[in-house]
Design an enzyme around this catalytic site. Structure first.
Site, mmCIF file in Angstrom:
data_model
loop_
_atom_site.group_PDB
_atom_site.id
_atom_site.type_symbol
_atom_site.label_atom_id
_atom_site.label_comp_id
_atom_site.label_asym_id
_atom_site.label_seq_id
_atom_site.Cartn_x
_atom_site.Cartn_y
_atom_site.Cartn_z
ATOM 1 N N ASP A 92 0.860 -1.192 0.000
ATOM 2 C CA ASP A 92 0.000 0.000 0.000
ATOM 3 C C ASP A 92 0.894 1.239 0.000
ATOM 4 O OD1 ASP A 92 0.988 0.049 2.565
ATOM 5 O OD2 ASP A 92 -0.956 -0.140 3.545
ATOM 6 N N SER A 93 0.281 2.427 -0.033
ATOM 7 C CA SER A 93 1.066 3.650 -0.233
ATOM 8 C C SER A 93 1.608 4.235 1.058
ATOM 9 C CB SER A 93 0.184 4.704 -0.891
ATOM 10 O OG SER A 93 -0.782 5.165 0.038
ATOM 11 N N GLY A 94 1.095 3.795 2.188
ATOM 12 C CA GLY A 94 1.433 4.431 3.456
ATOM 13 C C GLY A 94 0.451 5.539 3.797
ATOM 14 N N PHE A 96 -2.827 5.512 4.024
ATOM 15 C CA PHE A 96 -3.891 5.156 4.972
ATOM 16 C C PHE A 96 -3.462 5.437 6.407
ATOM 17 C CE2 PHE A 96 -6.005 2.089 7.812
ATOM 18 C CZ PHE A 96 -7.303 2.540 7.668
ATOM 19 N N ASP A 176 -1.637 8.666 -1.332
ATOM 20 C CA ASP A 176 -2.918 9.377 -1.272
ATOM 21 C C ASP A 176 -3.190 9.871 0.130
ATOM 22 O OD1 ASP A 176 -3.187 6.722 -0.265
ATOM 23 O OD2 ASP A 176 -5.359 6.873 -0.451
ATOM 24 N N GLN A 217 -10.301 8.806 -4.478
ATOM 25 C CA GLN A 217 -10.757 9.310 -3.184
ATOM 26 C C GLN A 217 -12.054 10.097 -3.380
ATOM 27 O OE1 GLN A 217 -9.808 8.679 -0.187
ATOM 28 N NE2 GLN A 217 -7.800 7.713 -0.389
ATOM 29 N N ASP A 293 -8.331 -6.597 0.163
ATOM 30 C CA ASP A 293 -7.349 -6.980 1.171
ATOM 31 C C ASP A 293 -7.940 -6.604 2.504
ATOM 32 O OD1 ASP A 293 -5.871 -4.467 2.563
ATOM 33 O OD2 ASP A 293 -6.592 -3.941 0.573
ATOM 34 N N CYS A 340 -16.103 -27.064 6.201
ATOM 35 C CA CYS A 340 -14.778 -26.556 5.889
ATOM 36 C C CYS A 340 -13.802 -27.719 5.830
ATOM 37 C CB CYS A 340 -14.351 -25.554 6.954
ATOM 38 S SG CYS A 340 -12.704 -24.884 6.680
ATOM 39 N N CYS A 342 -10.498 -27.414 5.759
ATOM 40 C CA CYS A 342 -9.149 -27.042 6.209
ATOM 41 C C CYS A 342 -8.689 -28.055 7.259
ATOM 42 C CB CYS A 342 -9.121 -25.614 6.756
ATOM 43 S SG CYS A 342 -9.541 -25.416 8.496
ATOM 44 N N CYS A 345 -10.305 -27.889 10.771
ATOM 45 C CA CYS A 345 -11.650 -28.454 10.885
ATOM 46 C C CYS A 345 -11.642 -29.985 10.731
ATOM 47 C CB CYS A 345 -12.586 -27.797 9.876
ATOM 48 S SG CYS A 345 -12.903 -26.079 10.283
ATOM 49 N N HIS A 371 -7.818 -21.307 9.912
ATOM 50 C CA HIS A 371 -9.213 -21.541 9.507
ATOM 51 C C HIS A 371 -9.825 -20.283 8.893
ATOM 52 C CE1 HIS A 371 -13.467 -22.528 9.507
ATOM 53 N NE2 HIS A 371 -13.658 -21.381 10.156
HETATM 54 ZN ZN LIG Z 1 -11.767 -24.796 8.742
#
Ligand SMILES: [Zn+2]
Length: 402
Positions: A92-94, A96, A176, A217, A293, A340, A342, A345, A371
């Site tokens: 990111d640009s910094g 934020f 920005d 923006q 993100d 799930c 994963c 789970c 998870h």
């Molecule tokens: Zn899971």
């Protein structure tokens, strides 16, 4: 231009699926990008991330500039080498942080006024006194107080480009100024003009080995958002971020997308910065967003909130989460989510995770983070398929009930 390539596969109403090609590999869109704030997705390692199917990561320019220092990372061969990761990396640009350290922190608000979305920094700052001003913005750039040493440091468009060049990420963002939902129209317009001038400064000085995204923006103001979208669209960015204050409610956020997205070039990817709740993913993809993100999955995991799907009782009201500390899980032998697949789970029960959580065991943080990140990656994959085979609205109805 042309360091990355974006190819659209399927278009369905305003949604699309596609592929972004970079020097460090490709990622499919729509995509959920796990956030590696300090060059690490908290609680997880690269093997975890690859195994669960993460295709791209996002790291924070501001944080890495302060620690370990972008020049240290450059010296060590760039972020990929430093992190030992061969996935595409976005920084990111910094900008934020100018917001979250300054106005946002002073007023205790995030990207959407009713929903605190302060990313990355809140944990560090919980113990600090915010009566003191943490950031000052002028036309040159932003002065921050370094939250580690207390010194004032300056970030300008040129410096943001230099830092991101040192980090050697694949995709960078133009610098920005991110306004707050409490900024009035007058201030939002001043910040917007500044962001536009900075965008041109960034285009002059950025590293041509990297792809650059401009950030739209304009806060919650329709004419400002449209002006900003037109300004950015006229410039040859590789993609576009939609940033800043996204209004006072989720409805405002969706309105902003409806104003901005039709103006942005069809053939470039669109990234909605810092958003990643389950309900938002559906609604924003429906309006044409390609990239997200958010630190939400790992942050919520650490605080005991684990994602569940609709068949386990997940809905927009409970934000598709259970709180594992709840006493009702004490004797619950079922996994977090029976749908799930994963490894958490497959192998562990809610009762065991609850025990680890209340005992503050380090293992809990990894399992819970695993998870939650896995859950969002799989959900996005499911959404992608639904766009490709025309069943998006059925899937959305199943999850959101509307
Ligand atoms: Zn899971």
């Amino acid at each position: 231009m042309g360091v990355i390539k974006f190819k659209i596969h399927t278009e369905f109403d305003r949604m699309r699926t596609g592929l972004v090609r970079t020097k460090h590999g490709n990622f499919r869109t729509p995509v959920f990008i796990p956030v590696a704030t300090l060059a690490s997705v908290r609680g997880l390692d690269n093997r975890d991330l690859k195994e669960m199917g993460a295709e791209v990561l996002l790291a924070n320019t501001y944080h890495l500039h302060l620690r370990p220092g972008d020049e240290v990372i450059r010296e060590l061969g760039g972020l990929h080498r430093f992190m030992g990761v061969d996935l595409p990396i976005v920084t990111d640009s910094g900008g934020f942080q100018a917001f979250s350290l300054g106005f946002g922190m002073e007023h205790g608000v995030g990207k959407i006024a009713n929903n605190i979305f302060l990313e990355g920094l809140k944990d560090d700052f919980e113990s600090k006194d915010f009566s003191e001003k943490w950031a000052f913005v002028n036309d040159r750039g932003v002065k921050f107080r370094n939250h580690i040493t207390g010194e004032m440091i300056e970030l300008t468009p040129k410096k943001s480009m230099q830092i991101q060049s040192n980090l050697r990420s694949d995709i960078i963002f133009a610098f920005d100024e991110c306004t707050s939902p409490l900024s009035d129209r007058e201030y939002t317009e001043i910040a917007l003009e500044r962001t536009h001038r900075w965008a041109d400064e960034c285009l002059e000085s950025y590293d041509r080995e990297q792809a650059i995204f401009g950030i739209v923006q304009g806060g919650e103001y329709r004419d400002l958002r449209e002006r900003s979208a037109r300004f950015m669209a006229e410039r040859d960015f590789d993609g576009y971020g939609i940033g800043g204050s996204l209004g006072k409610s989720k409805k405002d956020m969706l309105n902003i997308l409806e104003w901005v997205i039709p103006i942005l070039p069809e053939e470039k990817p669109r990234h909605l910065l810092g958003i990643g709740a389950v309900e938002d993913l559906f609604n924003c993809i429906e309006r044409g967003v390609d990239m997200f993100d958010c630190v939400a999955p790992t942050r919520w995991a650490r605080r005991g909130h684990l994602y569940i799907s609709p068949t386990e009782g997940g809905n927009p009201k409970n934000k598709f989460r259970i709180h594992i500390k709840n006493a009702k899980f004490r004797l619950d032998n079922s996994p977090i989510d029976r749908n799930c697949d994963c490894f958490v789970c497959q192998e562990y029960s809610r009762a065991y995770l609850r025990h680890l959580y209340v005992s503050n065991e380090i293992t809990y943080f990894r399992l819970a983070s695993y998870h939650n990140v896995y859950f969002l990656l799989k959900l996005i994959e499911e959404i992608r398929s639904s766009i490709e085979n025309g069943t998006f609205y059925n899937l959305k109805k199943k999850w959101l009930g509307y």
